[in-house]
Motif scaffolding. Structure first.
Motif, mmCIF file in Angstrom:
data_model
loop_
_atom_site.group_PDB
_atom_site.id
_atom_site.type_symbol
_atom_site.label_atom_id
_atom_site.label_comp_id
_atom_site.label_asym_id
_atom_site.label_seq_id
_atom_site.Cartn_x
_atom_site.Cartn_y
_atom_site.Cartn_z
ATOM 1 N N PRO A 182 0.829 -1.211 0.000
ATOM 2 C CA PRO A 182 0.000 0.000 0.000
ATOM 3 C C PRO A 182 0.862 1.260 0.000
ATOM 4 O O PRO A 182 1.920 1.306 0.641
ATOM 5 C CB PRO A 182 -0.812 -0.123 1.293
ATOM 6 C CG PRO A 182 -0.813 -1.584 1.607
ATOM 7 C CD PRO A 182 0.520 -2.096 1.144
ATOM 8 N N LEU A 183 0.423 2.278 -0.701
ATOM 9 C CA LEU A 183 1.194 3.514 -0.775
ATOM 10 C C LEU A 183 1.326 4.186 0.585
ATOM 11 O O LEU A 183 2.298 4.904 0.831
ATOM 12 C CB LEU A 183 0.553 4.469 -1.780
ATOM 13 C CG LEU A 183 0.734 4.078 -3.252
ATOM 14 C CD1 LEU A 183 0.009 5.069 -4.153
ATOM 15 C CD2 LEU A 183 2.215 4.020 -3.619
ATOM 16 N N SER A 184 0.370 3.965 1.481
ATOM 17 C CA SER A 184 0.481 4.533 2.824
ATOM 18 C C SER A 184 1.694 3.943 3.549
ATOM 19 O O SER A 184 2.401 4.646 4.280
ATOM 20 C CB SER A 184 -0.792 4.255 3.626
ATOM 21 O OG SER A 184 -1.050 2.858 3.700
ATOM 22 N N VAL A 185 1.960 2.650 3.316
ATOM 23 C CA VAL A 185 3.131 2.004 3.917
ATOM 24 C C VAL A 185 4.413 2.514 3.262
ATOM 25 O O VAL A 185 5.423 2.742 3.930
ATOM 26 C CB VAL A 185 3.021 0.466 3.777
ATOM 27 C CG1 VAL A 185 4.302 -0.213 4.276
ATOM 28 C CG2 VAL A 185 1.813 -0.052 4.536
ATOM 29 N N VAL A 186 4.373 2.703 1.951
ATOM 30 C CA VAL A 186 5.538 3.237 1.242
ATOM 31 C C VAL A 186 5.890 4.622 1.781
ATOM 32 O O VAL A 186 7.059 4.918 2.066
ATOM 33 C CB VAL A 186 5.267 3.311 -0.269
ATOM 34 C CG1 VAL A 186 6.458 3.945 -0.984
ATOM 35 C CG2 VAL A 186 4.991 1.928 -0.836
ATOM 36 N N ALA A 187 4.891 5.476 1.933
ATOM 37 C CA ALA A 187 5.127 6.832 2.426
ATOM 38 C C ALA A 187 5.725 6.804 3.825
ATOM 39 O O ALA A 187 6.662 7.559 4.136
ATOM 40 C CB ALA A 187 3.824 7.625 2.418
ATOM 41 N N LEU A 240 9.457 5.742 3.629
ATOM 42 C CA LEU A 240 10.328 6.816 3.165
ATOM 43 C C LEU A 240 10.550 7.846 4.267
ATOM 44 O O LEU A 240 11.681 8.303 4.486
ATOM 45 C CB LEU A 240 9.728 7.494 1.928
ATOM 46 C CG LEU A 240 9.588 6.642 0.661
ATOM 47 C CD1 LEU A 240 9.059 7.500 -0.485
ATOM 48 C CD2 LEU A 240 10.903 6.010 0.275
ATOM 49 N N ALA A 241 9.473 8.210 4.959
ATOM 50 C CA ALA A 241 9.577 9.239 5.996
ATOM 51 C C ALA A 241 10.360 8.754 7.203
ATOM 52 O O ALA A 241 11.242 9.457 7.722
ATOM 53 C CB ALA A 241 8.180 9.690 6.418
ATOM 54 N N GLU A 242 10.080 7.543 7.650
ATOM 55 C CA GLU A 242 10.697 7.037 8.880
ATOM 56 C C GLU A 242 12.156 6.638 8.680
ATOM 57 O O GLU A 242 12.967 6.761 9.589
ATOM 58 C CB GLU A 242 9.898 5.851 9.402
ATOM 59 C CG GLU A 242 8.500 6.221 9.883
ATOM 60 C CD GLU A 242 7.647 5.003 10.174
ATOM 61 O OE1 GLU A 242 8.143 3.866 10.008
ATOM 62 O OE2 GLU A 242 6.475 5.193 10.576
ATOM 63 N N ARG A 243 12.501 6.139 7.488
ATOM 64 C CA ARG A 243 13.867 5.700 7.249
ATOM 65 C C ARG A 243 14.721 6.767 6.592
ATOM 66 O O ARG A 243 15.925 6.557 6.404
ATOM 67 C CB ARG A 243 13.849 4.437 6.378
ATOM 68 C CG ARG A 243 13.078 3.262 6.962
ATOM 69 C CD ARG A 243 13.708 2.761 8.248
ATOM 70 N NE ARG A 243 15.018 2.193 8.022
ATOM 71 C CZ ARG A 243 15.230 0.910 7.711
ATOM 72 N NH1 ARG A 243 14.212 0.072 7.607
ATOM 73 N NH2 ARG A 243 16.454 0.452 7.523
ATOM 74 N N GLY A 244 14.123 7.886 6.237
ATOM 75 C CA GLY A 244 14.886 8.962 5.611
ATOM 76 C C GLY A 244 15.299 8.658 4.185
ATOM 77 O O GLY A 244 16.282 9.201 3.681
ATOM 78 N N VAL A 257 19.457 3.500 16.476
ATOM 79 C CA VAL A 257 20.354 4.318 15.657
ATOM 80 C C VAL A 257 19.573 5.319 14.820
ATOM 81 O O VAL A 257 20.017 6.453 14.610
ATOM 82 C CB VAL A 257 21.214 3.417 14.746
ATOM 83 C CG1 VAL A 257 22.039 4.275 13.783
ATOM 84 C CG2 VAL A 257 22.144 2.550 15.585
ATOM 85 N N ASP A 258 18.389 4.934 14.346
ATOM 86 C CA ASP A 258 17.618 5.783 13.451
ATOM 87 C C ASP A 258 17.198 7.104 14.076
ATOM 88 O O ASP A 258 16.837 8.048 13.379
ATOM 89 C CB ASP A 258 16.360 5.047 12.963
ATOM 90 C CG ASP A 258 16.694 3.962 11.953
ATOM 91 O OD1 ASP A 258 17.806 4.023 11.395
ATOM 92 O OD2 ASP A 258 15.863 3.070 11.734
ATOM 93 N N ALA A 259 17.222 7.166 15.400
ATOM 94 C CA ALA A 259 16.775 8.385 16.079
ATOM 95 C C ALA A 259 17.853 9.470 16.087
ATOM 96 O O ALA A 259 17.596 10.580 16.537
ATOM 97 C CB ALA A 259 16.360 8.057 17.517
#
Length: 228
Positions: free
Chosen positions: A19-24, A27-31, A172-174
């Motif tokens: 789903p595009l909601s998951v894709v978005a 992208l946002a959460e992983r940069g 680490v992502d934070a």
């Protein structure tokens, strides 16, 4: 220097039915600025980029004249409709991709990026995705001696393993932390105020074979500006 010497191989990919909601969110959460779409066999189908998602939103406000729509080929109208109204990755993804093989010279990849205005070039082997060369990879190639960038060079091997280990840790992502390796010494740069994270970074790097020493050279992040 070839694509195999620079490409990132530890990739995040998605299936076409995502789903595009998951894709978005990914992208946002992983940069990320884009994510490859592959089938069950690993064959590259396309890439969903930030631009694809933004164009989808912009389509809502696109006030095309009826005359332009009248003369547009029906096939193109249908494709535009699917991209702007679809709900999965396969609907919105870019499929007209510039790709490279593992032996493609990086100069050719750089020219393709410049000519086409793209940020990344997928590297494929027999149609299957094996890596990605990004603009950041090319910039790193300009800044580092060629002998340290070869895929089998000790420092490059350590750097890739450190990056892989970092991606496996959610804490680490934070933070904005970037590793470098010089003569077997891992140097962490970036921003971090948390002493526990600094200690964890040292432990993480020390667990990588070949690491001689670890230096955590991160700085305290600047405080955010509070607007009145």
């Amino acid at each position: 220097m070839r694509a195999r010497d620079l490409m990132t191989t530890n990739l995040v990919t998605i299936p076409p039915t995502t789903p595009l909601s998951v894709v978005a969110s990914t992208l946002a959460e992983r940069g990320f600025s884009g994510v490859p779409v592959v089938d069950a066999e690993g064959r590259l189908l396309g890439i969903v980029t930030e631009g694809d998602l933004i164009r989808r939103l912009a389509a809502v406000e696109d006030k095309r004249s009826w005359l332009r729509e009248f003369f547009a080929p029906a096939g193109r109208q249908a494709a535009d409709y699917a991209r702007s109204h679809g709900r999965t990755a396969q609907d919105a993804m870019t499929t007209a991709l510039v790709t490279a093989e593992e032996d493609t010279p990086v100069e050719r990849i750089a020219k393709a990026m410049e000519d086409r205005g793209i940020r990344r070039v997928p590297v494929v082997r027999d149609g299957k995705l094996v890596g990605i060369v990004s603009r950041a990879d090319l910039i790193r190639a300009l800044m580092a001696p060629a002998e340290t960038l070869a895929a089998d060079a000790p420092d490059e091997r350590i750097r890739r393993e450190v990056l892989k280990a970092m991606r496996e840790q959610p804490w680490v992502d934070a933070y904005f932390i970037f590793p470098d390796v010089q003569d077997g010494v891992v140097l962490f740069h970036g921003y971090c105020r948390n002493e526990d994270v600094k200690r964890a970074l040292r432990v993480l790097a020390e667990g990588i074979p070949g690491v001689k020493d670890v230096k955590v050279m991160v700085e305290k992040a600047p405080l955010p500006v509070v607007m009145p």
